[in-house]
Design an enzyme around this catalytic site. Sequence first.
Site, PDB file in Angstrom:
ATOM      1  N   HIS A   1      -8.402  -1.591  -8.631  1.00 40.96           N
ATOM      2  CA  HIS A   1      -7.644  -2.802  -8.329  1.00 40.96           C
ATOM      3  C   HIS A   1      -6.322  -2.836  -9.112  1.00 40.96           C
ATOM      4  CE1 HIS A   1      -7.547  -6.752  -6.536  1.00 40.96           C
ATOM      5  NE2 HIS A   1      -7.559  -7.396  -7.676  1.00 40.96           N
TER       6      HIS A   1
ATOM      7  N   SER B   1      -3.436  -8.574  -6.242  1.00 40.38           N
ATOM      8  CA  SER B   1      -4.554  -9.314  -5.663  1.00 40.38           C
ATOM      9  C   SER B   1      -4.029 -10.546  -4.907  1.00 40.38           C
ATOM     10  CB  SER B   1      -5.515  -9.702  -6.794  1.00 40.38           C
ATOM     11  OG  SER B   1      -6.782  -9.983  -6.311  1.00 40.38           O
TER      12      SER B   1
ATOM     13  N   ASP C   1     -10.415   0.412  -4.729  1.00 37.14           N
ATOM     14  CA  ASP C   1     -10.549  -1.031  -4.921  1.00 37.14           C
ATOM     15  C   ASP C   1     -11.245  -1.631  -3.702  1.00 37.14           C
ATOM     16  OD1 ASP C   1     -10.179  -3.703  -5.516  1.00 37.14           O
ATOM     17  OD2 ASP C   1      -8.115  -3.734  -4.754  1.00 37.14           O
TER      18      ASP C   1
END
Length: 477
Positions: free
Chosen positions: A438, A155, A413
Amino acid sequence: MMKLCQILLVCLVYSSALSDVPYKELYFEQTVDHFNPLSYGEKKFKQRYLLQDQWFDVVDRGPILFYTGNELPITTFWNNTGFMFDIAPQFGALVVFAEHRFYGKSLPFGDDSFKGNNIGLLTIEQALADYSLLINSIKQRYNAGKSAVITFGGSYGGMLSAYMRFKYPNLVDGAIAASAPMYLLSNVIDPSQFFVRVTADFKQSNTNCSANIRKAFNIMDGMAKSGDTGLNMLSEKFMLCSKLNETGYNHMVRWITNAFVSLAMFNYPYPTNFLSGLPAFPVNKSCGFMVNTDDLLKGLAQITAMFYNGTNGKLPCFDIWEEYVECADPSGCGLGPDSIAWDIQACSEIRMLFTTDGVQDMFLPIDYTAKMRNDYCKSKYGLVPRDKWASLNLWGFDVSPGSNILFSNGFKDPWAFAGVLHDLGPNLTSIIIHNGAHQLDLRGHNVNDPPDVIKARNLEISTIRQWINAVFPIKLR
Ligand SMILES: *[C@@H]1O[C@H](CO)[C@@H](O)[C@H](O)[C@H]1NC(C)=O
Ligand SMILES: *[C@@H]1O[C@H](CO)[C@@H](O)[C@H](O)[C@H]1NC(C)=O
Ligand SMILES: *[C@@H]1O[C@H](CO)[C@@H](O)[C@H](O)[C@H]1NC(C)=O
Ligand SMILES: *[C@@H]1O[C@H](CO)[C@@H](O)[C@H](O)[C@H]1NC(C)=O
Ligand SMILES: *[C@@H]1O[C@H](CO)[C@@H](O)[C@H](O)[C@H]1NC(C)=O
Ligand SMILES: *[C@@H]1O[C@H](CO)[C@@H](O)[C@H](O)[C@H]1NC(C)=O
């Protein structure tokens, strides 16, 4: 190549399930301001990092696997990044997880960290400089000056991992950037696509699911607009701790939307505990509440409850103000002091102007404009977002001058809409994990892993091996 893959598969299969890996919790005397020598002089703060050296082979120059912490306490990432422990033994690696300044226990000014001008020290550039000094110090302490360093992150942490290779190729030999929305800092992305992607996950589970969620949101909105009776009914239906007023309703819409974002991001094939305890395939489970039911509003409440109450929930009712903090990032800022830190980053360098329209996506329309963000950031923190600077400094769309970075993206994601989805060069490659949510690839191996994540991890391992070999031929274990 065949032979290598066989070796790697064996390595993966035979490494034990390393959950609950212990660590040493350490603190580094970190420089408060790396760039203005006159502002704080030699002032330092305690930056937390976690370390595990049980596999480290210093004689054969094992590498350092370094997680570039992002917007949560570093212990959260330690608990959700088992891939690094799975591969550390075969590389004889030292494993380090560094906490990002202003998060968790790494507060440069303690309780005053978010006061006044102190927040000006919360920048990506400062965080990268922190990591560079920490890496250097660890190398000295372990007499590991020649060890290769591979950064890891997911991320925003994946962006940091890549940025470390952009900015410090003298220290970092390769970077794994998992589910990293690199193009947030460019102007090539369509900001409506974030919530379109969330919607797509629910649609994919069942075509009626996203349509029924959209209907449920509209029923809810009609009820709220009908006045106090409607608001009271909603408070009951959603098991809220206190009765809703109009302001509360607007907050509730975002509170519910945030649950959907998290369910899509953490749509893993087995039960997990990232931000909350979730069952396997929570999106699919949610859709179970939305199809074959004649009470769509109840379904919407059940989905929201699944996220906020978690699998082992004990909440008697929901406090929407406790459980969701509104901020400059419409996908949510988290909770507690960490949410202030992320809000500041969303107000300064990371642009997330995601909109909903209720047509392309299943949510109630919210047209979030740059002006809205700028006004909010100015009045709350005195900050003016530095979109142009961030984009130039951190390369924006122009990632191609980089090297030795592997961008992996779970295609399910929602953040993949801003990810690097194509190879940009021989040493700047992209992996798509079609069935991945994710940063699934960063998690430890699990019997329920889909084949494409296993394949992605194997490619990551062979790429890391190449990067390390280019520095110093590594011993095969
Ligand atoms: C991490 O996992 C350990 C062991 O399961 C647990 O005690 C701890 O609360 C977890 N920490 C976080 C931040 O999730
Ligand atoms: C969607 O709903 C319609 C009407 O209720 C129903 O006929 C159809 O079978 C449903 N489709 C799925 C995939 O559940
Ligand atoms: C609405 O409810 C919130 C939380 O319960 C409260 O803080 C706020 O003052 C209320 N607003 C109005 C206009 O009554
Ligand atoms: C999703 O749910 C449907 C029925 O609700 C089921 O047939 C399907 O196998 C589920 N998929 C997964 C991946 O669990
Ligand atoms: C939370 O979960 C517990 C246990 O499953 C349940 O008893 C409780 O009613 C739930 N709370 C809410 C507000 O849904
Ligand atoms: C890619 O990396 C390999 C191994 O480090 C190196 O030999 C090769 O020259 C690199 N290729 C390019 C185009 O930079």
